[in-house]
Design an enzyme around this catalytic site. Structure first.
Site, PDB file in Angstrom:
ATOM      1  N   ASP A   1      -1.802  -3.835   8.177  1.00 56.54           N
ATOM      2  CA  ASP A   1      -2.952  -3.224   7.496  1.00 56.54           C
ATOM      3  C   ASP A   1      -2.540  -2.864   6.070  1.00 56.54           C
ATOM      4  O   ASP A   1      -3.332  -2.956   5.137  1.00 56.54           O
ATOM      5  CB  ASP A   1      -3.389  -1.915   8.173  1.00 56.54           C
ATOM      6  CG  ASP A   1      -4.029  -2.134   9.536  1.00 56.54           C
ATOM      7  OD1 ASP A   1      -4.740  -3.137   9.699  1.00 56.54           O
ATOM      8  OD2 ASP A   1      -3.812  -1.284  10.421  1.00 56.54           O
TER       9      ASP A   1
ATOM     10  N   HIS B   1      -1.404  -0.157  11.171  1.00 58.21           N
ATOM     11  CA  HIS B   1      -0.502  -1.226  11.594  1.00 58.21           C
ATOM     12  C   HIS B   1       0.231  -1.678  10.331  1.00 58.21           C
ATOM     13  O   HIS B   1      -0.320  -1.573   9.225  1.00 58.21           O
ATOM     14  CB  HIS B   1      -1.284  -2.394  12.205  1.00 58.21           C
ATOM     15  CG  HIS B   1      -1.854  -2.058  13.560  1.00 58.21           C
ATOM     16  ND1 HIS B   1      -3.190  -2.147  13.849  1.00 58.21           N
ATOM     17  CD2 HIS B   1      -1.247  -1.628  14.685  1.00 58.21           C
ATOM     18  CE1 HIS B   1      -3.382  -1.789  15.113  1.00 58.21           C
ATOM     19  NE2 HIS B   1      -2.223  -1.472  15.641  1.00 58.21           N
TER      20      HIS B   1
HETATM   21  C1  3MF Z   1      -3.972  -0.915  22.735  1.00 59.70           C
HETATM   22  C2  3MF Z   1      -3.793   0.221  21.826  1.00 59.70           C
HETATM   23  C3  3MF Z   1      -3.408  -0.117  20.414  1.00 59.70           C
HETATM   24  C4  3MF Z   1      -2.442   0.871  19.787  1.00 59.70           C
HETATM   25  C5  3MF Z   1      -2.254   0.636  18.328  1.00 59.70           C
HETATM   26  C6  3MF Z   1      -1.225   1.538  17.697  1.00 59.70           C
HETATM   27  C7  3MF Z   1      -4.919  -1.403  19.116  1.00 59.70           C
HETATM   28  O1  3MF Z   1      -4.439  -0.552  23.966  1.00 59.70           O
HETATM   29  O2  3MF Z   1      -4.030   1.345  22.200  1.00 59.70           O
HETATM   30  O3  3MF Z   1      -4.607  -0.171  19.658  1.00 59.70           O
HETATM   31  O4  3MF Z   1      -2.880   2.178  19.961  1.00 59.70           O
HETATM   32  O5  3MF Z   1      -1.882  -0.675  18.136  1.00 59.70           O
HETATM   33  O6  3MF Z   1       0.033   1.214  18.110  1.00 59.70           O
END
Ligand code: 3MF
Ligand code: MG
Length: 344
Positions: A52, A49
């Site tokens: 992150d 992210h």
């Molecule tokens: C939510 C997700 C997310 C995305 C991630 C990458 C937290 O259901 O699947 O996981 O995969 O944010 O964009």
């Protein structure tokens, strides 16, 4: 020669076990420690992210972003890892409460686009060309709260501005039908690719299919993947599993439906996904009950299940498949698949 699959996961997949009904049950693992685990667990790439890589990204200057990304890139290099993608985490910011790109407030829509542009800068600094867009709050709790027709135009506008920001960047939309919203605007890969076609450069807008999201949409994950693969639009996957229509479970790959998992591996293999050099991404949650020192098994188990199913795909007796298809004897084909999966 058969190409080798390479695996990724997101640092959020190593987590403290909090759920909507209870607090964390495991101590948090520091980001640097998580990165150290990747290779050990059999993974080559990190799903990021934006925050992150750069905490509190909105408040940082371009120079600060550059500096923090350089430090992160150095850690990745030292660990022999690469960044697979960067995803703007619009949904955790208070400004994204009504959605980002489809917020009713024009100023907030602009915030979301600016934040996505920063995520693109971060991707460049970390050495990846892939942005993943999970459009978490782009939808509604109640239909009357937004003009859905306008919302789709806003989405295309946002994608165009991201494409303009960097002529090399590729955008992969990760569709999901619900949660956190009652209804999301981009529930399936069909929707994602239709929106792609409306952008100024469809060749740079593709998709990421997550198993659980497809199941929540009432669709077969392997068929969702096949749809994207057919048009060279599958730019990543989030393998996991989902036991029916309930909250998004992100179970270990194959844990709820081994046959469906087999078919996801099969469709990737049929389309030579490994040769595209895209990653096999996982998006899996460890059970809340798991003790801290055994809280990465969901990752290694999912990867191992993938590889075992890959072996099943590669060793399925082709002549039986061909004979059954020739005879239109799909009962026999199904039984052969079940026997093969059960090892006899
Ligand atoms: C939510 C997700 C997310 C995305 C991630 C990458 C937290 O259901 O699947 O996981 O995969 O944010 O964009
Ligand atoms: Mg996901």
């Amino acid at each position: 020669m058969t190409a080798e699959y390479r695996f990724s996961f997101g640092p959020w997949n190593i987590h403290e076990g909090a759920d909507p009904f209870g607090p964390p049950v495991r101590p948090s693992v520091e980001f640097g420690k998580k990165l150290k685990l990747y290779k050990e667990l059999g993974f080559d790439a990190v799903q990021f992210h934006d925050d992150d890589a750069v905490a509190d990204v909105d408040s940082k200057s371009a120079a600060q972003i550059e500096q923090e990304c350089a430090a992160m890139k150095q850690i990745l290099d030292d660990e022999g890892l690469v960044a697979e993608f960067v995803a703007p985490r619009l949904w955790e910011d208070a400004k994204g409460i009504d959605g980002g790109f489809t917020a009713n407030d024009a100023a907030l829509r602009q915030w979301a686009i600016d934040r996505a542009r920063r995520a693109i800068d971060i991707a460049n600094l970390l050495g990846t060309k892939l942005i993943v867009l999970w459009l978490a709050r782009e939808g509604t709790y109640i239909r009357e709260s937004k003009n859905a027709v306008d919302a789709h135009h806003h989405l295309v506008d946002a994608l165009n501005q991201m494409l303009d920001h960097d002529p090399q960047i590729q955008l992969a939309i990760e569709p999901k039908p619900n949660e956190p919203m009652d209804q999301a605007y981009v529930p399936t890969i069909g929707h994602a690719l239709a929106i792609s076609a409306q952008t100024k450069d469809p060749s740079r807008v593709g998709g990421l299919i997550e198993t659980a999201h497809a199941v929540l949409a009432g669709l077969d994950p392997a068929d969702e993947m096949a749809f994207a693969l057919a048009f060279d639009k599958l730019w990543s996957v989030h393998l996991n599993d989902q036991n029916g229509l309930k909250y998004d479970q992100d179970k270990s790959f194959g844990a709820a439906n081994l046959r469906a998992a087999y078919n996801q591996v099969r469709v990737l293999e049929l389309a030579n996904y490994a040769q595209t050099e895209r990653y096999v991404g996982l998006d899996v949650k460890v059970m809340r009950t798991q003790k801290a020192d055994k809280a990465t098994l969901h990752l290694t188990n999912s990867r191992e299940v993938f590889l075992m199913l890959l072996d099943k795909v590669r060793t399925f007796p082709k002549h039986i498949e061909q004979q059954c298809i020739h005879d239109r004897n799909y009962e026999a084909l199904e039984f052969a698949v079940l026997k093969h999966l059960m090892g006899s």
